[in-house]
Scaffold this active site. Structure first.
Site, PDB file in Angstrom:
ATOM      1  N   LYS A 168       0.906  -3.545 -17.940  1.00  0.00           N
ATOM      2  CA  LYS A 168      -0.300  -2.765 -18.272  1.00  0.00           C
ATOM      3  C   LYS A 168      -0.727  -1.997 -17.025  1.00  0.00           C
ATOM      4  O   LYS A 168      -1.026  -2.607 -15.985  1.00  0.00           O
ATOM      5  CB  LYS A 168      -1.429  -3.700 -18.723  1.00  0.00           C
ATOM      6  N   THR A 194       0.713  -6.379 -23.589  1.00  0.00           N
ATOM      7  CA  THR A 194       0.078  -5.771 -22.421  1.00  0.00           C
ATOM      8  C   THR A 194      -1.439  -5.879 -22.523  1.00  0.00           C
ATOM      9  O   THR A 194      -2.125  -5.931 -21.503  1.00  0.00           O
ATOM     10  CB  THR A 194       0.492  -4.299 -22.267  1.00  0.00           C
ATOM     11  N   ASP A 195      -1.963  -5.940 -23.747  1.00  0.00           N
ATOM     12  CA  ASP A 195      -3.403  -6.121 -23.913  1.00  0.00           C
ATOM     13  C   ASP A 195      -3.845  -7.468 -23.367  1.00  0.00           C
ATOM     14  O   ASP A 195      -4.930  -7.592 -22.785  1.00  0.00           O
ATOM     15  CB  ASP A 195      -3.772  -5.991 -25.391  1.00  0.00           C
ATOM     16  N   PHE A 253       5.579  20.222  19.963  1.00  0.00           N
ATOM     17  CA  PHE A 253       6.858  20.207  19.247  1.00  0.00           C
ATOM     18  C   PHE A 253       7.737  21.310  19.831  1.00  0.00           C
ATOM     19  O   PHE A 253       7.487  22.495  19.618  1.00  0.00           O
ATOM     20  CB  PHE A 253       6.651  20.413  17.746  1.00  0.00           C
ATOM     21  N   ARG A 313      -0.543  21.720  19.801  1.00  0.00           N
ATOM     22  CA  ARG A 313      -0.727  22.042  18.387  1.00  0.00           C
ATOM     23  C   ARG A 313      -1.696  21.060  17.751  1.00  0.00           C
ATOM     24  O   ARG A 313      -1.937  19.957  18.267  1.00  0.00           O
ATOM     25  CB  ARG A 313       0.606  21.996  17.641  1.00  0.00           C
ATOM     26  N   GLN A 350       7.323  11.969  14.253  1.00  0.00           N
ATOM     27  CA  GLN A 350       8.216  10.805  14.167  1.00  0.00           C
ATOM     28  C   GLN A 350       7.870   9.783  15.252  1.00  0.00           C
ATOM     29  O   GLN A 350       7.814   8.571  14.988  1.00  0.00           O
ATOM     30  CB  GLN A 350       9.678  11.251  14.326  1.00  0.00           C
ATOM     31  N   ASN A 369       3.255  16.279   6.984  1.00  0.00           N
ATOM     32  CA  ASN A 369       2.729  17.046   8.116  1.00  0.00           C
ATOM     33  C   ASN A 369       1.824  18.141   7.569  1.00  0.00           C
ATOM     34  O   ASN A 369       2.298  19.126   6.989  1.00  0.00           O
ATOM     35  CB  ASN A 369       3.890  17.635   8.920  1.00  0.00           C
ATOM     36  N   HIS A 383       0.196  21.100   8.031  1.00  0.00           N
ATOM     37  CA  HIS A 383       0.339  22.148   9.036  1.00  0.00           C
ATOM     38  C   HIS A 383      -0.946  22.964   9.201  1.00  0.00           C
ATOM     39  O   HIS A 383      -1.636  23.280   8.227  1.00  0.00           O
ATOM     40  CB  HIS A 383       1.482  23.084   8.657  1.00  0.00           C
TER      41      HIS A 383
END
Length: 300
Positions: A12, A57-58, A162, A179, A226, A252, A254
């Site tokens: 469920k 599922t109930d 980077f 950055r 990373q 990322n 940007h």
């Protein structure tokens, strides 16, 4: 050639369970989204339509709501453990159960300088998650608790670069030594068996892992997202002894410096265009080397 039923499970999904603690004038709230997944001897339901071994599922849904009262929700991990163990231990055809929980934070409304006893606003910078898997019986039973968070958006305006990356004929990205770095983090971490004993403070462990993530993100001068993920996972394992494996996924988000020179307006790293897609998706798994891998903990 034969055609076979190669696998099956059912449950469920996305039950919105809200539990209020009302035994004092100051009420408490727990707001959950709960999903159950059961595995076991259910092949006949698929192959012949025989439902004699299928717990509806109930019924699973009703158990979630009733357990929120019967067992309480001291922590999302503890609540999920109660449910998973119940389905495996008390329902004969069930051999394995996974309970996934999202927990939503609320903040009390302030009235006349004081927190109100029973009024909140939705808050929190992230959604807390938990996934508990129980499988097998007796001494062979395996239990795994995976905690986590998602939609955890963090950003820093400097302290990230980077450059010196591999280039080819299609590379247009310019290297940078300064950055904006931002991501909406998804993180999950697995606890070892010592954390399954009664009394383990999952809430304190969650806060400690989150604090370790934030400290590394904020203070580490990053040469790449990373690298940041590696240090975040390593710090979480070192901060909380019971954490043995951390999985991180970081889109990322940007931010590109907007060209104002065409308007004769200087822009010294102050105005950016936030570009939500496409995005780089960085992922990592950081683990202790003295603890066996646990594929069952991560299966959905």
């Amino acid at each position: 050639m034969a055609v076979v039923l190669a696998g099956h499970q059912y449950g469920k999904a996305e039950n919105r369970v809200v539990r209020f603690q009302r035994d004092t004038p100051r009420h408490e709230i727990v707001d959950l989204n709960v999903t159950s997944t059961l595995r076991g001897d259910f092949a006949d339901a698929y192959l012949t339509g025989d439902q004699s071994k299928v717990l509806p599922t109930d019924s699973q849904k009703n158990t979630m709501y009733s357990y929120a009262k019967e067992k309480g929700v001291s922590s999302v991990e503890g609540y999920a453990l109660d449910l998973a163990r119940h389905f495996v231990d008390d329902v004969d055809p069930v051999h394995g159960a996974r309970i996934d929980v999202d927990s939503y934070a609320w903040t009390r409304v302030v009235v006349d300088g004081h927190d109100h006893d029973h009024t909140w606003t939705r808050s929190g910078s992230e959604v807390r998650t938990a996934a508990v898997t129980v499988a097998g019986e007796g001494e062979a039973q395996q239990t795994h608790v995976v905690a986590g968070l998602k939609d955890f958006t963090v950003l820093k305006s400097t302290g990230s670069e980077f450059k010196d990356f591999l280039t080819d004929a299609y590379t247009t990205l310019e290297p940078t030594e300064d950055r904006v770095m931002a991501t909406s983090l998804v993180a999950q971490w697995r606890y070892d068996a010592t954390c399954l004993a009664d009394g383990f403070d999952f809430d304190a462990a969650y806060d400690a892992v989150k604090r370790a993530f934030l400290t590394q993100f904020a203070t580490l001068h990053s040469f790449a997202l990373q690298q940041t993920l590696w240090h975040m996972g390593k710090a979480a394992i070192e901060e909380v002894p019971g954490v043995v494996e951390v999985r991180l996924a970081a889109p990322n988000k940007h931010h590109f410096l907007y060209d104002l020179a065409r308007f004769d307006v200087p822009n010294a790293g102050e105005v950016f265009h936030a570009d939500d897609r496409p995005y780089g998706l960085i992922q990592a798994v950081v683990a202790r080397d003295d603890v066996p891998a646990a594929p069952l903990a991560w299966e959905r």
